[in-house]
Enzyme design. Structure first.
Site, PDB file in Angstrom:
ATOM      1  CB  CYS A   1      -1.880  -2.241  -4.737  1.00 40.89           C
ATOM      2  SG  CYS A   1      -0.857  -2.990  -3.452  1.00 40.89           S
ATOM      3  CB  THR A   2      -2.955   0.263   0.391  1.00 42.12           C
ATOM      4  OG1 THR A   2      -2.662  -1.087   0.779  1.00 42.12           O
ATOM      5  CG2 THR A   2      -4.458   0.473   0.410  1.00 42.12           C
ATOM      6  CG  HIS A   3       2.172  -2.240  -0.721  1.00 42.29           C
ATOM      7  ND1 HIS A   3       1.093  -2.952  -0.255  1.00 42.29           N
ATOM      8  CD2 HIS A   3       3.229  -2.621   0.044  1.00 42.29           C
ATOM      9  CE1 HIS A   3       1.478  -3.730   0.736  1.00 42.29           C
ATOM     10  NE2 HIS A   3       2.772  -3.556   0.932  1.00 42.29           N
TER      11      HIS A   3
ATOM     12  CG  ASP B   1      -1.953  -3.791   3.189  1.00 44.44           C
ATOM     13  OD1 ASP B   1      -2.577  -4.619   2.495  1.00 44.44           O
ATOM     14  OD2 ASP B   1      -1.006  -3.115   2.754  1.00 44.44           O
ATOM     15  CB  SER B   2      -0.110  -7.988   2.797  1.00 41.05           C
ATOM     16  OG  SER B   2       0.285  -6.965   1.906  1.00 41.05           O
TER      17      SER B   2
ATOM     18  CB  CYS C   1      -5.519  -5.127   1.751  1.00 40.55           C
ATOM     19  SG  CYS C   1      -4.965  -6.428   0.619  1.00 40.55           S
ATOM     20  CG  ASN C   2      -6.816  -1.763  -3.631  1.00 39.93           C
ATOM     21  OD1 ASN C   2      -7.732  -1.167  -4.176  1.00 39.93           O
ATOM     22  ND2 ASN C   2      -5.853  -1.125  -2.983  1.00 39.93           N
ATOM     23  CB  THR C   3      -5.343  -8.368  -2.589  1.00 40.38           C
ATOM     24  OG1 THR C   3      -4.367  -7.798  -3.470  1.00 40.38           O
ATOM     25  CG2 THR C   3      -5.457  -9.851  -2.863  1.00 40.38           C
TER      26      THR C   3
ATOM     27  CE1 TYR D   1      -1.920 -11.299   3.604  1.00 38.64           C
ATOM     28  CE2 TYR D   1      -3.630  -9.618   3.505  1.00 38.64           C
ATOM     29  CZ  TYR D   1      -2.871 -10.520   4.241  1.00 38.64           C
ATOM     30  OH  TYR D   1      -3.073 -10.633   5.594  1.00 38.64           O
ATOM     31  N   GLY D   2      -1.040 -10.578  -3.013  1.00 39.89           N
ATOM     32  CA  GLY D   2      -1.464 -10.697  -4.405  1.00 39.89           C
ATOM     33  C   GLY D   2      -1.174 -12.030  -5.050  1.00 39.89           C
TER      34      GLY D   2
ATOM     35  CD  GLU E   1       5.693  -4.794   2.677  1.00 42.97           C
ATOM     36  OE1 GLU E   1       6.359  -5.038   3.707  1.00 42.97           O
ATOM     37  OE2 GLU E   1       4.585  -4.223   2.708  1.00 42.97           O
TER      38      GLU E   1
END
Length: 273
Positions: free
Chosen positions: A185-187, A11-12, A74-76, A43-44, A153
């Site tokens: 979004c995985t966040h 992921d990012s 990561c969804n993006t 990443y978005g 983050e």
């Protein structure tokens, strides 16, 4: 032995740790190699061409680690890169869009589904396309939430500022009376408590991470690739920048120790694809 090879997960930043946590829970014998592309987070806000470059570099790095499966946590990138690169590697690559969409379809009662995600995920219409194609649900309401990934983050998931930003993003979704909300979004699952409080207890929150790991498990069983080694799995973590920050925030979210985080310069990874 192929079964003992690790699962590559990326992921990012720390967001993909929501998928890692589900692997620890649902597949505790599996070993993961996690890559957080912290130099490029979020990443978005990146272009499809940039995202493809980042993903290719990460996959080449994980290929060198002899993974048996890659998980795009990561969804993006699942929305804009996965369709283009799927089938180009000797290992399977799973994303999070399809499992999350299938779960939303099963959960909704009034057929009014909301999706929150990064700008790129929302503009791609990936969730809307999949949900409507699978079930014919026409009422899919999407909301871009670009400020949420930076909050996570930084480890800022319960602050007054976080609550204010969540309220701002969910206002329109509450007005259209959704009964199911995909955390696209995985966040975002790290903000689950304040999202649920804001949207209301009667709205189903769908965390694609849980259903993605169910899909991983089904694939590994089908291909006879479950790890059979009885020794405890040894997970490895890699980032492209700030390993100590990733370790600090990651341990807070996972609730367990991350022994070592290795910084990797992806520009030095040779590209074969």
């Amino acid at each position: 032995m192929a079964n003992s090879r690790p699962i590559g997960l990326f992921d990012s930043g720390v967001g993909g740790l929501t998928v890692a946590a589900e692997i620890f829970s649902q597949l505790p014998n599996e070993e993961i190699y996690y890559f957080g592309d912290t130099v490029h987070v979020p990443y978005g806000s990146k272009s499809p061409a940039e995202l493809k470059t980042y993903v290719t570099e990460i996959l080449e790095f994980l290929r060198e680690k002899h993974i048996k499966l890659a998980v795009m946590a990561c969804n993006t990138t699942s929305a804009v890169v996965l369709p283009e690169i799927k089938g180009k590697y000797e290992f399977d690559i799973l994303g999070v869009i399809l499992p999350g969409s299938q779960a939303a379809i099963k959960a909704t009662r009034n057929k009014r589904v909301g999706v929150i995600g990064t700008n790129v995920t929302i503009v791609s219409h990936a969730y809307s396309r999949v949900i409507t194609s699978l079930d014919g649900v026409r009422n899919v309401y999407a909301q871009a939430c670009p400020k949420l990934v930076p909050l996570v983050e930084r480890g800022e998931v319960t602050s007054r500022r976080a609550k204010r930003i969540v309220d701002e993003y969910l206002a329109d979704l509450k007005r259209v009376k959704i009964d199911t909300l995909v955390l696209g979004c995985t966040h975002y699952p790290f903000l689950r408590d304040i999202i649920q409080e804001n949207i209301g207890g009667n709205v189903n929150l769908i965390d694609p991470a849980y259903y993605t790991v169910q899909a991983i498990k089904e694939l590994l069983i089908r291909k006879d690739m479950l790890r059979e080694d009885n020794t405890p799995p040894e997970h490895e973590y890699f980032v492209s920048k700030d390993p100590m920050h990733f370790k600090s925030v990651g341990e807070k979210f996972l609730g367990c120790s991350i022994p070592n985080v290795t910084e990797i310069d992806l520009s030095l990874v040779p590209l074969e694809v």
